[in-house]
Design a protein around this motif. Sequence first.
Motif, PDB file in Angstrom:
ATOM      1  N   GLY A   1      31.008  18.030 -29.295  1.00 40.94           N
ATOM      2  CA  GLY A   1      32.368  17.718 -29.722  1.00 40.94           C
ATOM      3  C   GLY A   1      32.902  16.505 -28.988  1.00 40.94           C
ATOM      4  N   THR A   2      34.209  16.459 -28.807  1.00 40.12           N
ATOM      5  CA  THR A   2      34.844  15.293 -28.185  1.00 40.12           C
ATOM      6  C   THR A   2      34.765  15.359 -26.666  1.00 40.12           C
ATOM      7  OG1 THR A   2      36.391  15.056 -30.041  1.00 40.12           O
ATOM      8  CG2 THR A   2      36.995  14.001 -27.958  1.00 40.12           C
ATOM      9  N   TRP A   3      34.304  14.273 -26.063  1.00 41.15           N
ATOM     10  CA  TRP A   3      34.307  14.087 -24.618  1.00 41.15           C
ATOM     11  C   TRP A   3      35.284  12.960 -24.294  1.00 41.15           C
ATOM     12  CZ3 TRP A   3      30.572  15.908 -20.710  1.00 41.15           C
ATOM     13  CH2 TRP A   3      29.772  16.956 -21.193  1.00 41.15           C
ATOM     14  N   HIS A   4      36.070  13.156 -23.241  1.00 38.52           N
ATOM     15  CA  HIS A   4      37.054  12.157 -22.826  1.00 38.52           C
ATOM     16  C   HIS A   4      36.439  11.219 -21.795  1.00 38.52           C
ATOM     17  CE1 HIS A   4      40.066  14.527 -24.893  1.00 38.52           C
ATOM     18  NE2 HIS A   4      39.654  15.587 -24.222  1.00 38.52           N
ATOM     19  N   ALA A   5      37.002  10.030 -21.714  1.00 37.04           N
ATOM     20  CA  ALA A   5      36.554   9.045 -20.736  1.00 37.04           C
ATOM     21  C   ALA A   5      37.576   8.922 -19.618  1.00 37.04           C
ATOM     22  CB  ALA A   5      36.338   7.692 -21.408  1.00 37.04           C
ATOM     23  N   TYR A   6      37.144   9.255 -18.404  1.00 39.08           N
ATOM     24  CA  TYR A   6      37.942   9.033 -17.199  1.00 39.08           C
ATOM     25  C   TYR A   6      37.532   7.674 -16.645  1.00 39.08           C
ATOM     26  CZ  TYR A   6      39.224   9.445 -12.229  1.00 39.08           C
ATOM     27  OH  TYR A   6      39.720   9.223 -10.972  1.00 39.08           O
ATOM     28  N   ALA A   7      38.484   6.744 -16.546  1.00 40.93           N
ATOM     29  CA  ALA A   7      38.157   5.387 -16.137  1.00 40.93           C
ATOM     30  C   ALA A   7      38.924   4.979 -14.893  1.00 40.93           C
ATOM     31  CB  ALA A   7      38.460   4.412 -17.271  1.00 40.93           C
ATOM     32  N   ILE A   8      38.290   4.146 -14.084  1.00 36.05           N
ATOM     33  CA  ILE A   8      38.908   3.536 -12.916  1.00 36.05           C
ATOM     34  C   ILE A   8      38.752   2.025 -13.042  1.00 36.05           C
ATOM     35  CG2 ILE A   8      38.908   3.352 -10.400  1.00 36.05           C
ATOM     36  CD1 ILE A   8      37.549   6.062 -10.270  1.00 36.05           C
ATOM     37  N   ALA A   9      39.815   1.297 -12.707  1.00 41.18           N
ATOM     38  CA  ALA A   9      39.750  -0.160 -12.647  1.00 41.18           C
ATOM     39  C   ALA A   9      40.193  -0.610 -11.262  1.00 41.18           C
ATOM     40  CB  ALA A   9      40.634  -0.786 -13.714  1.00 41.18           C
ATOM     41  N   TYR A  10      39.482  -1.598 -10.723  1.00 41.37           N
ATOM     42  CA  TYR A  10      39.767  -2.115  -9.393  1.00 41.37           C
ATOM     43  C   TYR A  10      40.356  -3.516  -9.509  1.00 41.37           C
ATOM     44  CZ  TYR A  10      36.346   1.550  -8.435  1.00 41.37           C
ATOM     45  OH  TYR A  10      35.677   2.735  -8.399  1.00 41.37           O
ATOM     46  N   GLY A  11      41.618  -3.652  -9.057  1.00 39.31           N
ATOM     47  CA  GLY A  11      42.262  -4.954  -9.077  1.00 39.31           C
ATOM     48  C   GLY A  11      42.093  -5.672  -7.760  1.00 39.31           C
ATOM     49  N   ARG A  12      42.262  -6.972  -7.786  1.00 37.10           N
ATOM     50  CA  ARG A  12      42.164  -7.778  -6.580  1.00 37.10           C
ATOM     51  C   ARG A  12      43.522  -7.866  -5.904  1.00 37.10           C
ATOM     52  NH1 ARG A  12      39.814 -11.611  -8.854  1.00 37.10           N
ATOM     53  NH2 ARG A  12      37.682 -11.234  -8.157  1.00 37.10           N
ATOM     54  N   PRO A  13      43.658  -7.703  -4.584  1.00 37.65           N
ATOM     55  CA  PRO A  13      42.541  -7.472  -3.659  1.00 37.65           C
ATOM     56  C   PRO A  13      42.204  -5.997  -3.492  1.00 37.65           C
ATOM     57  CG  PRO A  13      44.544  -7.822  -2.420  1.00 37.65           C
ATOM     58  CD  PRO A  13      44.913  -8.010  -3.866  1.00 37.65           C
ATOM     59  N   SER A  14      43.197  -5.080  -3.725  1.00 39.41           N
ATOM     60  CA  SER A  14      42.919  -3.661  -3.477  1.00 39.41           C
ATOM     61  C   SER A  14      43.626  -2.740  -4.461  1.00 39.41           C
ATOM     62  CB  SER A  14      43.322  -3.282  -2.045  1.00 39.41           C
ATOM     63  OG  SER A  14      44.709  -3.529  -1.843  1.00 39.41           O
ATOM     64  N   GLY A  15      44.145  -3.284  -5.532  1.00 36.85           N
ATOM     65  CA  GLY A  15      44.809  -2.444  -6.530  1.00 36.85           C
ATOM     66  C   GLY A  15      43.815  -1.601  -7.293  1.00 36.85           C
ATOM     67  N   THR A  16      44.131  -0.322  -7.464  1.00 36.02           N
ATOM     68  CA  THR A  16      43.247   0.582  -8.198  1.00 36.02           C
ATOM     69  C   THR A  16      44.080   1.491  -9.083  1.00 36.02           C
ATOM     70  OG1 THR A  16      41.680   0.634  -6.359  1.00 36.02           O
ATOM     71  CG2 THR A  16      41.463   2.357  -8.010  1.00 36.02           C
TER      72      THR A  16
ATOM     73  N   ALA B   1      41.333   7.610 -21.063  1.00 39.58           N
ATOM     74  CA  ALA B   1      41.267   6.189 -21.395  1.00 39.58           C
ATOM     75  C   ALA B   1      40.481   5.918 -22.677  1.00 39.58           C
ATOM     76  CB  ALA B   1      40.631   5.424 -20.241  1.00 39.58           C
ATOM     77  N   GLY B   2      39.696   6.868 -23.115  1.00 39.28           N
ATOM     78  CA  GLY B   2      38.900   6.722 -24.325  1.00 39.28           C
ATOM     79  C   GLY B   2      38.211   8.034 -24.625  1.00 39.28           C
ATOM     80  N   SER B   3      37.352   8.039 -25.624  1.00 38.06           N
ATOM     81  CA  SER B   3      36.627   9.257 -25.975  1.00 38.06           C
ATOM     82  C   SER B   3      35.374   8.908 -26.764  1.00 38.06           C
ATOM     83  CB  SER B   3      37.516  10.206 -26.804  1.00 38.06           C
ATOM     84  OG  SER B   3      37.842   9.618 -28.055  1.00 38.06           O
ATOM     85  N   VAL B   4      34.483   9.880 -26.849  1.00 42.84           N
ATOM     86  CA  VAL B   4      33.281   9.742 -27.651  1.00 42.84           C
ATOM     87  C   VAL B   4      32.897  11.132 -28.134  1.00 42.84           C
ATOM     88  CG1 VAL B   4      31.690  10.012 -25.694  1.00 42.84           C
ATOM     89  CG2 VAL B   4      30.947   8.749 -27.740  1.00 42.84           C
ATOM     90  N   LYS B   5      32.323  11.203 -29.313  1.00 42.68           N
ATOM     91  CA  LYS B   5      31.826  12.480 -29.822  1.00 42.68           C
ATOM     92  C   LYS B   5      30.350  12.616 -29.468  1.00 42.68           C
ATOM     93  CE  LYS B   5      35.112  13.346 -33.550  1.00 42.68           C
ATOM     94  NZ  LYS B   5      36.074  12.318 -33.110  1.00 42.68           N
ATOM     95  N   ILE B   6      30.012  13.725 -28.819  1.00 37.85           N
ATOM     96  CA  ILE B   6      28.621  14.063 -28.518  1.00 37.85           C
ATOM     97  C   ILE B   6      28.206  15.179 -29.482  1.00 37.85           C
ATOM     98  CG2 ILE B   6      27.042  14.992 -26.799  1.00 37.85           C
ATOM     99  CD1 ILE B   6      28.606  13.605 -24.665  1.00 37.85           C
TER     100      ILE B   6
END
Length: 265
Positions: free
Chosen positions: A133-148, A154-159
């Motif tokens: 079924g549907t799986w969700h996407a947990y995402a992390i983004a790293y900003g410069r110099p230390s923003g996270t 953040a998204g999804s995909v069907k498996i």
Amino acid sequence: MRIRATVAALPGALVLSALTLPAAAQADARPMGSDDTTITKVVVNGGKDLVFGITTKKTFTATVTATDPDGITGGWVALWHGTTFDDAGRDGTLLPAEEGSGSCVAADAQTSTCTVHFTVDVTTALKDNAYAGTWHAYAIAYGRPSGTTNDGFAGSVKIKRNTTLTSDASPEPVTKGRTITVKGALTRADWETGKYAGLSGRSVKLQFRKADSDTYTTLKTVTSGTGGALKATTTATTDGFYRFAYAGTTATSAKNSSGDFVNVQ
């Protein structure tokens, strides 16, 4: 929706496919440093479904597009199934990207798209049919110099569980105006037993393509019986190919059988 996730508490045994969470995800994943780091898009497997049979091992990617006034230095993704990210960790329905697999391409000074890699073996990671079924996407983004920043949705995909579909039309050849009988079977991967099992009670279309055409048209719809058995009849009119077509569901892949040619005399 941003979520606060304390992934450090997840037992290592629950991280599937022998992958580990990156160090930055093993602590409070709220934004650090700059509050301006923003995830704008996450795409898993190019936006296509992931289909697994009973022995399938798949390698695929996910991309994280993010922006920060000072630029983006990296991104990371984990796939999870269930109600919450924390529950997924406890239940073993967590598929992390390979640590250190990410590479980023800058669109401009503020925005980059980072690609991470997954390797998922169905025999170890998808042992429960309920995982389809549907799986969700947990995402992390790293900003410069230390923003996270992080986003649990953040998204999804069907498996999906893979299906097989066969067709056999007879008699061959056949006299014009006589009845053609097309038989087949619809089966689906059972991740719990490691075998394929008949899929009954499903609507399947009988389709026909003339010998000089590239297009199939639907003749009728039948319902799969015991063990996924299929049977349909039609009148022979001209040379061509007969096949069955199954539309699939959110948890089961669509499938078309190979066309079986019948010569009409």
